[in-house]
Scaffold this motif. Structure first.
Motif, PDB file in Angstrom:
ATOM      1  N   SER A 241      -9.276   0.566  -1.083  1.00  0.00           N
ATOM      2  CA  SER A 241      -9.526  -0.422  -1.615  1.00  0.00           C
ATOM      3  C   SER A 241      -9.610  -1.787  -0.772  1.00  0.00           C
ATOM      4  CB  SER A 241      -8.316  -0.615  -2.551  1.00  0.00           C
ATOM      5  OG  SER A 241      -8.681   0.302  -3.577  1.00  0.00           O
TER       6      SER A 241
ATOM      7  N   HIS B 115      -5.906   5.705  -1.558  1.00  0.00           N
ATOM      8  CA  HIS B 115      -6.614   5.014  -2.504  1.00  0.00           C
ATOM      9  C   HIS B 115      -6.491   3.471  -2.176  1.00  0.00           C
ATOM     10  CE1 HIS B 115      -8.781   3.438  -6.011  1.00  0.00           C
ATOM     11  NE2 HIS B 115      -7.883   2.690  -6.316  1.00  0.00           N
ATOM     12  N   CYS B 116      -5.273   3.073  -1.885  1.00  0.00           N
ATOM     13  CA  CYS B 116      -4.726   1.942  -1.441  1.00  0.00           C
ATOM     14  C   CYS B 116      -5.693   1.267  -0.025  1.00  0.00           C
ATOM     15  CB  CYS B 116      -3.176   1.525  -1.151  1.00  0.00           C
ATOM     16  SG  CYS B 116      -2.258   2.129  -2.491  1.00  0.00           S
TER      17      CYS B 116
ATOM     18  N   TYR C 266      -3.052  -6.341  -3.199  1.00  0.00           N
ATOM     19  CA  TYR C 266      -1.916  -6.275  -2.249  1.00  0.00           C
ATOM     20  C   TYR C 266      -1.882  -7.555  -1.586  1.00  0.00           C
ATOM     21  CZ  TYR C 266      -3.443  -1.565  -3.047  1.00  0.00           C
ATOM     22  OH  TYR C 266      -3.723  -0.330  -3.663  1.00  0.00           O
TER      23      TYR C 266
ATOM     24  N   MET D   4       0.817  -1.202  -0.038  1.00  0.00           N
ATOM     25  CA  MET D   4      -0.028   0.043  -0.038  1.00  0.00           C
ATOM     26  C   MET D   4       0.868   1.115  -0.007  1.00  0.00           C
ATOM     27  SD  MET D   4      -3.342  -0.953   2.724  1.00  0.00           S
ATOM     28  CE  MET D   4      -1.929  -0.730   4.093  1.00  0.00           C
ATOM     29  N   THR D   5       0.418   2.174  -0.817  1.00  0.00           N
ATOM     30  CA  THR D   5       1.332   3.462  -0.967  1.00  0.00           C
ATOM     31  C   THR D   5       0.489   4.754  -0.977  1.00  0.00           C
ATOM     32  OG1 THR D   5       1.132   3.447  -3.430  1.00  0.00           O
ATOM     33  CG2 THR D   5       3.058   2.388  -2.499  1.00  0.00           C
ATOM     34  N   CYS D   6      -0.905   4.674  -0.747  1.00  0.00           N
ATOM     35  CA  CYS D   6      -1.627   5.952  -0.647  1.00  0.00           C
ATOM     36  C   CYS D   6      -2.970   5.637   0.058  1.00  0.00           C
ATOM     37  CB  CYS D   6      -1.783   6.351  -2.139  1.00  0.00           C
ATOM     38  SG  CYS D   6      -2.848   5.117  -3.169  1.00  0.00           S
TER      39      CYS D   6
END
Length: 66
Positions: free
Chosen positions: A19, A15-16, A63, A11-13
């Motif tokens: 989701s 939005h991640c 992920y 995960m980087t943001c």
């Protein structure tokens, strides 16, 4: 009710996070989902929720569990 804790990798943001929360939240028996982007921590609250169901939901979101 029980709380299980997992680590999500990739995960980087925001939005991640959204989701992962959406996919895990759709698992039958889940009543709460908390995700911390900085640590990758995923807390799942519910009853009768299997680790395998959580793993599949996280993978569906794009992920993986660490």
């Amino acid at each position: 009710m029980s709380v299980k804790t997992y680590t999500v990798v990739g995960m980087t943001c925001g939005h991640c996070v959204a989701s992962v929360k959406e996919e895990v939240g759709e698992i039958p028996g889940v009543t709460g989902v908390e995700v911390d982007l900085a640590t990758g921590r995923l807390d799942v609250t519910g009853e009768g929720v299997s680790d395998e169901a959580v793993r599949r939901a996280v993978e569906e979101a794009g992920y993986r569990l660490g």
